[in-house]
Design an enzyme around this catalytic site. Structure first.
Site, PDB file in Angstrom:
ATOM      1  N   ARG A   1       1.020  -0.895  -0.307  1.00  0.00           N
ATOM      2  CA  ARG A   1      -0.185  -0.047   0.104  1.00  0.00           C
ATOM      3  C   ARG A   1       0.675   1.003   0.262  1.00  0.00           C
ATOM      4  NH1 ARG A   1      -5.272   1.731  -0.726  1.00  0.00           N
ATOM      5  NH2 ARG A   1      -6.061   3.303   0.513  1.00  0.00           N
ATOM      6  N   THR A  55      -9.783   0.465  -9.385  1.00  0.00           N
ATOM      7  CA  THR A  55      -8.607  -0.218  -9.242  1.00  0.00           C
ATOM      8  C   THR A  55      -9.285  -1.506  -9.763  1.00  0.00           C
ATOM      9  OG1 THR A  55      -9.327   0.747  -7.030  1.00  0.00           O
ATOM     10  CG2 THR A  55      -8.747  -1.388  -6.929  1.00  0.00           C
ATOM     11  N   THR A 111      -4.274  -0.758  -7.367  1.00  0.00           N
ATOM     12  CA  THR A 111      -5.353   0.435  -7.488  1.00  0.00           C
ATOM     13  C   THR A 111      -3.929   1.821  -7.629  1.00  0.00           C
ATOM     14  OG1 THR A 111      -6.625   1.398  -6.886  1.00  0.00           O
ATOM     15  CG2 THR A 111      -5.218   0.896  -4.995  1.00  0.00           C
ATOM     16  N   GLY A 114     -13.429  -1.336  -6.241  1.00  0.00           N
ATOM     17  CA  GLY A 114     -15.264  -0.325  -6.131  1.00  0.00           C
ATOM     18  C   GLY A 114     -14.964   0.363  -4.825  1.00  0.00           C
ATOM     19  N   GLY A 115     -13.754   0.785  -4.419  1.00  0.00           N
ATOM     20  CA  GLY A 115     -14.030   1.482  -3.154  1.00  0.00           C
ATOM     21  C   GLY A 115     -14.719   0.789  -2.153  1.00  0.00           C
ATOM     22  N   SER A 124      -7.698   1.214   3.884  1.00  0.00           N
ATOM     23  CA  SER A 124      -8.616   0.473   2.001  1.00  0.00           C
ATOM     24  C   SER A 124      -9.207  -0.215   2.784  1.00  0.00           C
ATOM     25  CB  SER A 124      -7.261   0.137   1.338  1.00  0.00           C
ATOM     26  OG  SER A 124      -8.124  -0.690   0.758  1.00  0.00           O
TER      27      SER A 124
HETATM   28  O1  DON Z   1      -7.658   1.133  -1.269  1.00  0.00           O
HETATM   29  C1  DON Z   1      -9.558   1.441  -1.527  1.00  0.00           C
HETATM   30  O2  DON Z   1     -10.038   0.794  -0.725  1.00  0.00           O
HETATM   31  C2  DON Z   1      -9.546   2.785  -2.847  1.00  0.00           C
HETATM   32  N1  DON Z   1      -8.532   3.495  -3.032  1.00  0.00           N
HETATM   33  C3  DON Z   1     -10.155   1.291  -3.663  1.00  0.00           C
HETATM   34  C4  DON Z   1     -10.372   1.940  -5.118  1.00  0.00           C
HETATM   35  C5  DON Z   1     -11.341   1.422  -5.931  1.00  0.00           C
HETATM   36  O3  DON Z   1     -11.505   0.139  -6.038  1.00  0.00           O
HETATM   37  C6  DON Z   1     -11.721   2.056  -7.194  1.00  0.00           C
HETATM   38  N2  DON Z   1     -12.761   1.140  -7.973  1.00  0.00           N
HETATM   39  N3  DON Z   1     -13.353   0.892  -9.210  1.00  0.00           N
END
Ligand code: DON
Length: 566
Positions: A105, A378, A396, A470-471, A449
C-alpha cells in the site's frame, strides 16, 4: 464471462452453457458449475494480463511468478488502474495450507501533515486530495513484486519481465470500454500534463497504444532490481518530475518505502475458513464482522436477494462500516482492537436491535452524517497454479488514472491514494467513507483501504480465491459473492455476475444495481422504510472456484475481464 482453455479456440463456456440450457430449460442460468480447466488459472481485468500470467505457469513457474507478470502487464494494458505508480495487497495460500499477505500500500510522504488538504479556516481545498501532485502517496507496487519474488519466485526475474516489456513495446489494442474511459478523463489528464504526453491524445477503440518509456523503465528495473525505482536513475527522474508538479514527495520517501508481510485475518464461517486482508485494509475485519453477524440466520430460508435477505445483510453492513470509521487505520500507527470487534458477544450485541420490520436509524449506530460519490477504478486478479498455490491480489491507483499525473519519462500514472485518509475528521472521502483520528494523515502512515483480496479453504483444501475493485463496495461485493457460492450453490461465473446491493451506513441508502432487481422487491423495501439509490452496475469480481478435480473461473461481465487456464 470470457473463458479460454489454452490451445483451444472454441469458447468452452458458451458451449456448456448452451448445452445446459438445452437440457434444463427453465434454469439455464442457475446453479451450473462448470469445469473450465484442471490445473491452473488466471482471471484478471484484461486478456493480455491473464495470458502473460498463465504463460509463467506454462513455463513451469508458480502462482507468484504469475502474480508478478499479471500485475506488471496490467500496468501496461489497463493503465486506469494497473500500475507501477500505485499500490495494492496480496493474500496467498500455499499448497501446504500456510497463508500470508503482503501490504504494498502507498504511504503518506514524510512532509505530509494532518491538515495538508485544509485552508486557513479548516475547509477542504477542493480536489486537493484527489487531483494532482499533493494527492500522491509513495508508490508500493515495485517493492511489492520484488518482495514476492525474493520469497516465493521460482523463475528468474528476466523471464517474468520480458514478455511484459515486449507487450509495452509492441503495444495493446484498446477496447470500447477503455476508449470511453480515456475520453471521459481526457480533459482532466490534458489539464495537468503536457499536450504531447501519450495519454493527452485522443484514442479510439481499436487503436494500438505502445508505451516505450514504460518498457525502458521495466528493462532498468529488471537489470537493477527495485532500487532502480526507489534509489536509482529512475527514482531521480520521478522525483524531478514530481517536484516540477509541486509534490512534497522526496528522494528520502522513495528510499524508505518498504512492502510488509502481514498476518492475514482468518475466521471460520460454517465449514469455510476465510482468509482476507488485514489492516491497513479494513476488508478482512469488516468481512469477518459481517459474516459473523449473519451466520446465526438461515440465509437459504430467507432466499437469495429476497427482501429479508437484503435487510439482514444491509443492517450488518451498516454496523460494520460504523466500526470501520472508528477502529480501523494503519496498524503500524494504531492498536486495532481486532479481537474485541470480532468477538461473537460484541457482534451479537450490535445485532440486538436488528429487526426485519424496520431499518435501524444510522444515529443509533453512529452519530455523524455525510454524502458524496464519484467514479472509480481499481483492479483485482486471482491465480491458482498447478502446484496447489493460490494468490488473490487487488491493485490500484485509487480513482481512474489516479491523480491524473502521468510521468512521460517513465510511462506511468501516479496514484491519488491520499484521499483514502480521513482528510478532515468525519468528512467523507470519494467513496463516501468517513473516518477520524485513527485514519488521519501522518507522515509515513498508510491510508485505510477497503480492498479485500480473499482466499477460502474448505475441508483444509483450497476452495476459492476472489476480490474486486469498487472502493467502499468491495467488502459487500466480496461477501455476496462468497454467499452466492456457499449458501446458494452457484458456480463462480454465476456468482460474480449475480445482482449486487450495498449499504455503508452513510449515506443512509441501499445502492441497488440498475435493472437487476424486480420492482415489487424494491417497492417492498421502500415500504419498509429503506431509501434506495439505483446505481449503474459496479465492481468487477474475478474469482476461481475449486470443483471436484478442476477449477471454475468467474470473470465479471461488468468489465472485459478474462479467465484463462490449462
Ligand atoms: O483502497 C481502497 O479502498 C480504494 N483506494 C480502492 C479504490 C477502488 O476500488 C476504485 N475502484 N473502482
Amino acid at each position: 464471462m470470457t473463458f479460454e482453455f489454452v490451445n483451444s479456440s472454441f469458447d468452452m463456456k458458451s458451449y456448456f452453457h448452451i448445452f445446459f440450457c438445452f437440457i434444463i430449460l427453465n434454469s439455464c442460468s442457475s446453479n451450473v458449475k462448470e469445469c473450465d480447466t484442471r490445473d491452473a488459472m488466471v482471471v484478471s481485468a484484461r486478456k493480455e494480463a491473464s495470458e502473460i500470467g498463465l504463460m509463467m505457469m506454462k513455463k513451469g513457474g508458480n502462482a507468484f511468478d504469475a502474480m508478478i507478470a499479471t500485475e506488471l502487464a496490467l500496468a501496461v494494458v489497463y493503465p486506469s488502474a494497473g500500475n507501477l505508480g500505485g499500490g495494492g495487497f496480496m493474500v496467498y495460500r500455499l499448497s501446504d495450507g500456510s497463508v500470508g499477505s503482503l501490504d504494498y500500500r502507498e504511504k503518506a510522504p514524510i512532509k505530509a501533515t494532518k491538515k495538508m488538504f485544509l485552508n486557513e479556516i479548516n475547509e477542504i481545498i477542493p480536489k486537493s486530495s484527489t487531483y494532482g501532485a499533493l494527492s500522491i502517496g509513495i508508490p508500493g507496487t515495485i517493492a511489492g513484486i520484488f518482495r514476492v519474488h525474493e520469497k516465493f519466485g521460482s523463475l528468474p526475474i528476466e523471464e517474468v519481465f520480458k514478455p511484459v516489456i515486449a507487450l509495452a513495446n509492441n503495444g495493446y489494442k484498446i477496447n470500447n470500454k477503455q476508449s470511453e474511459r480515456f475520453k471521459k478523463y481526457l480533459p482532466e489528464i490534458r489539464k495537468i500534463n503536457s499536450t504531447n504526453s501519450m495519454y493527452s491524445r485522443e484514442y479510439k477503440a481499436g487503436d494500438t497504444i505502445k508505451n516505450i518509456q514504460l518498457a525502458n523503465l521495466l528493462i532498468r528495473i529488471m537489470q537493477n532490481g527495485p532500487d532502480e525505482f526507489y534509489k536509482g536513475e529512475s527514482s531521480k527522474k520521478l522525483i524531478k518530475f514530481l517536484k516540477s508538479k509541486g509534490s512534497i514527495i522526496s528522494a528520502k520517501d522513495l528510499e524508505k518505502y518498504k512492502a510488509i508481510w502481514r498476518t492475514p485475518i482468518t475466521f471460520q464461517y460454517d465449514d469455510l475458513k476465510i482468509i482476507s486482508m488485514p489492516p491497513p485494509s479494513s476488508g478482512g475485519i469488516c468481512i469477518n464482522q459481517i459474516m459473523k453477524m449473519i451466520e446465526p440466520y438461515d440465509l437459504k430460508k430467507l432466499g437469495h436477494n429476497s427482501s429479508d435477505y437484503i435487510k439482514l445483510l444491509v443492517e450488518s453492513f451498516k454496523r460494520s462500516y460504523a466500526d470501520r470509521a472508528v477502529y480501523m487505520g494503519d496498524p503500524d500507527f494504531n492498536d486495532i482492537p481486532y479481537k474485541k470487534i470480532t468477538n461473537q458477544n460484541y457482534l451479537s450485541k450490535k445485532m440486538k436491535q436488528f429487526s426485519f420490520q424496520k431499518p435501524t436509524p444510522p444515529h443509533e449506530i453512529y452519530s455523524t452524517n455525510t454524502e458524496i460519490k464519484e467514479s472509480l477504478e481499481t483492479t483485482h486478479y486471482s491465480i491458482v497454479d498447478p502446484f496447489g498455490n493460490s494468490v488473490s491480489a487487488t491493485t490500484t491507483l485509487n480513482s481512474s488514472f489516479g491523480s491524473k499525473l502521468f510521468c512521460d519519462e517513465l510511462g506511468i500514472f501516479l496514484n491519488n491514494q491520499m484521499n483514502d485518509f480521513a482528510i478532515k475528521s468525519g468528512h467523507p472521502n470519494i467513496y463516501g467513507l468517513i473516518g477520524g483520528e485513527i485514519n488521519s494523515i501522518q507522515a509515513e502512515k498508510r491510508m485505510l483501504s477497503s480492498m479485500s483480496p480473499t482466499i477460502i479453504e474448505k475441508n483444509n483444501n483450497f476452495y476459492m480465491t476472489l476480490g474486486t475493485p469498487g472502493g467502499s463496495t468491495i467488502i459487500t461485493s466480496v461477501i455476496q459473492t462468497i454467499l452466492n457460492v456457499h449458501e446458494f450453490s452457484m458456480g463462480m461465473e454465476e456468482s460474480v455476475n449475480s445482482p449486487r446491493f450495498h449499504h455503508q451506513l452513510f449515506p443512509d441508502v441501499i445502492k441497488i444495481e440498475k435493472n437487476k432487481f424486480n420492482d415489487m422487491l424494491l417497492i417492498d423495501l421502500e415500504n419498509d422504510g429503506y431509501d434506495l439509490e439505483i446505481v449503474t452496475p459496479y465492481g468487477r469480481v474475478d474469482g476461481i472456484l475449486a470443483l471436484e478435480g478442476c477449477l471454475e473461473g468467474g470473470s465479471d461481465n461488468r468489465g472485459n475481464d478474462y479467465a484463462i487456464g490449462f
